[in-house]
Design an enzyme around this catalytic site. Structure first.
Site, PDB file in Angstrom:
ATOM      1  N   SER A 306       4.453   0.815  -1.850  1.00  0.00           N
ATOM      2  CA  SER A 306       5.152   2.106  -2.166  1.00  0.00           C
ATOM      3  C   SER A 306       3.775   3.157  -2.658  1.00  0.00           C
ATOM      4  CB  SER A 306       6.223   2.248  -3.338  1.00  0.00           C
ATOM      5  OG  SER A 306       5.423   2.278  -4.753  1.00  0.00           O
ATOM      6  N   GLY A 307       2.899   2.539  -3.225  1.00  0.00           N
ATOM      7  CA  GLY A 307       1.789   3.506  -3.508  1.00  0.00           C
ATOM      8  C   GLY A 307       0.987   4.051  -2.372  1.00  0.00           C
ATOM      9  N   TRP A 309       2.347   4.207   0.803  1.00  0.00           N
ATOM     10  CA  TRP A 309       3.226   5.064   1.233  1.00  0.00           C
ATOM     11  C   TRP A 309       2.797   6.717   1.147  1.00  0.00           C
ATOM     12  CZ3 TRP A 309       6.963   8.582  -0.403  1.00  0.00           C
ATOM     13  CH2 TRP A 309       7.650   9.265   0.544  1.00  0.00           C
ATOM     14  N   HIS A 310       2.529   6.838  -0.332  1.00  0.00           N
ATOM     15  CA  HIS A 310       2.068   8.052  -0.685  1.00  0.00           C
ATOM     16  C   HIS A 310       0.832   8.762  -0.092  1.00  0.00           C
ATOM     17  CE1 HIS A 310       5.247   7.137  -4.041  1.00  0.00           C
ATOM     18  NE2 HIS A 310       5.343   8.624  -4.135  1.00  0.00           N
ATOM     19  N   GLY A 311       0.081   7.868   0.381  1.00  0.00           N
ATOM     20  CA  GLY A 311      -1.260   8.677   1.126  1.00  0.00           C
ATOM     21  C   GLY A 311      -1.930   7.551   1.412  1.00  0.00           C
TER      22      GLY A 311
END
Length: 387
Positions: A306-307, A309-311
């Site tokens: 998920s981290g 996914w943020h960038g």
């Protein structure tokens, strides 16, 4: 098209007027065309790419062969990996491994399609739920409306087809009034609260060497509130804009900074993302069905992904790992402290809130820093240690 621009205001009011004047059976098509215009305004090339990808995903969803549905998920995910992460992969290889193998990869220059992550999340959701039998297949036009629904196109919330396909295309001045108020709250959060905090943290994160410890602490807390006001503002505007057209989007933020542990924090922070991670990453990995240690591993892996996914930056990976480690510790602590009471409940809850809030704020240092080096310098100098 950005929510806080005059261009969006003109687009929004014009589309709302056309929607109100259009007979109800045809309003679906007004919203589809509106979504096309909204997206194509930023890049006509990327618009046609995502239009084609949406068609491909829909055709895959029509298959009665379950393996095709399952492996069809690889199509949108593959494009996400290419557009968003191939440049990061090449850069990492060239900076870390190329010296070992005497080979460098050519530099990559890829224009990332706007909001491709949100598109892919909703593609995966639809294909996975059709595969599991959790949703009925929808019509071609309903799927296009779901994917290109302009209020949630750029910044979420991440929708679910089960509730979205039940919308009735109603229009009323009561909906418009309530929606406009919600949009106004979002604009206030963004322009007055979030943007006013920028001078307190932007120069500090760019070059933490130049600033004393007190400025670094102020920058950390300023960013914590900036990102909350920013993210929740876009959700407010999206939810309000959808409400003006008679649609209901899921709530996305619920006072996350009052959380007393990290599990609660992720139930309150970016709720549509948290539930997506749970349903389409954590549970498919095995969830809590394969033993306690595996459950802890799956939590860590889901948060790390998920981290990312943020960038497309290793700072986001570390931020995800930070929260993954935090949640693992949270789970272990909760299991250990069962049947144990150390302090009165009000004091325990206050301490739990303080530790949770501070842990989240420390995590934002990785999220906001442009490089890992900057984040390390930031951390070290916060405590008065020169670096």
């Amino acid at each position: 098209m950005i929510f806080t621009t005059y261009t969006f205001l003109v687009f929004f009011l014009a589309l709302l007027l056309v929607y109100a004047l259009t007979p109800r059976p045809l309003r679906k098509y007004v919203m589809i065309v509106g979504g096309f215009v909204f997206y194509a305004y930023d890049s006509i090339g990327h618009f046609f790419f995502l239009l084609a990808l949406t068609c491909v995903v829909y055709v895959i969803s029509l298959s009665e062969k379950r393996p095709i549905l399952l492996y069809g998920i690889c199509v949108p995910v593959g494009f996400l990996l290419y557009y968003k992460y191939w440049k990061m992969a090449v850069s990492t290889w060239n900076s870390v491994f190329a010296g070992w193998f005497s080979a460098t990869l050519p530099a990559v220059h890829i224009a990332v399609p706007l909001a491709i992550s949100f598109f892919v999340f909703e593609f995966v959701h639809y294909l996975a739920d059709v595969y599991k039998g959790k949703t009925e297949r929808v019509s071609f036009s309903e799927f296009f409306l779901f994917i290109f629904f302009f209020p949630s196109l750029v910044a979420g919330p991440i929708k679910r087809i089960q509730s979205f396909s039940k919308e009735k295309f109603l229009f009323s001045f009561e909906h418009v009034q309530k929606g406009m108020i919600r949009m106004g709250i979002g604009l206030f959060k963004k322009i007055v609260l979030a943007d006013s905090l920028n001078p307190l943290f932007m120069p500090v994160f760019d070059d933490p060497h130049k600033y004393p410890p007190d400025a670094l602490w102020v920058a950390m807390y300023a960013y914590a509130f900036k990102i909350y006001f920013d993210f929740s503002a876009y959700s407010d505007i999206a939810i309000g804009a959808a409400q003006c057209f008679g649609f209901h989007l899921p709530e996305n933020f619920n006072w996350p900074y009052i959380s007393r542990n990290l599990v609660e924090f992720w139930r309150r922070w970016h709720i549509s993302l948290s539930t997506w991670i749970r349903d389409y990453l954590y549970i498919p990995m095995g969830g809590n069905r394969k033993g306690y240690l595996n459950m802890l591993l799956f939590i860590f892996l889901a948060m790390t992904i998920s981290g990312l996914w943020h960038g497309a930056n290793w700072t986001f990976v570390i931020w995800g790992m930070w929260h993954g480690i935090g949640q693992v510790i949270n789970k272990i602590w909760n299991k250990w402290r069962q049947e144990r009471t150390f302090v009165p409940k009000p004091l325990y809850e206050f301490l739990s809130w303080g530790l949770t809030f501070q842990f989240v704020c420390f995590g934002w240092i990785f999220f906001a820093s442009p490089t890992i080096h900057n984040s390390i310098v930031f951390f070290v100098r916060m405590w008065g240690i020169h670096a």
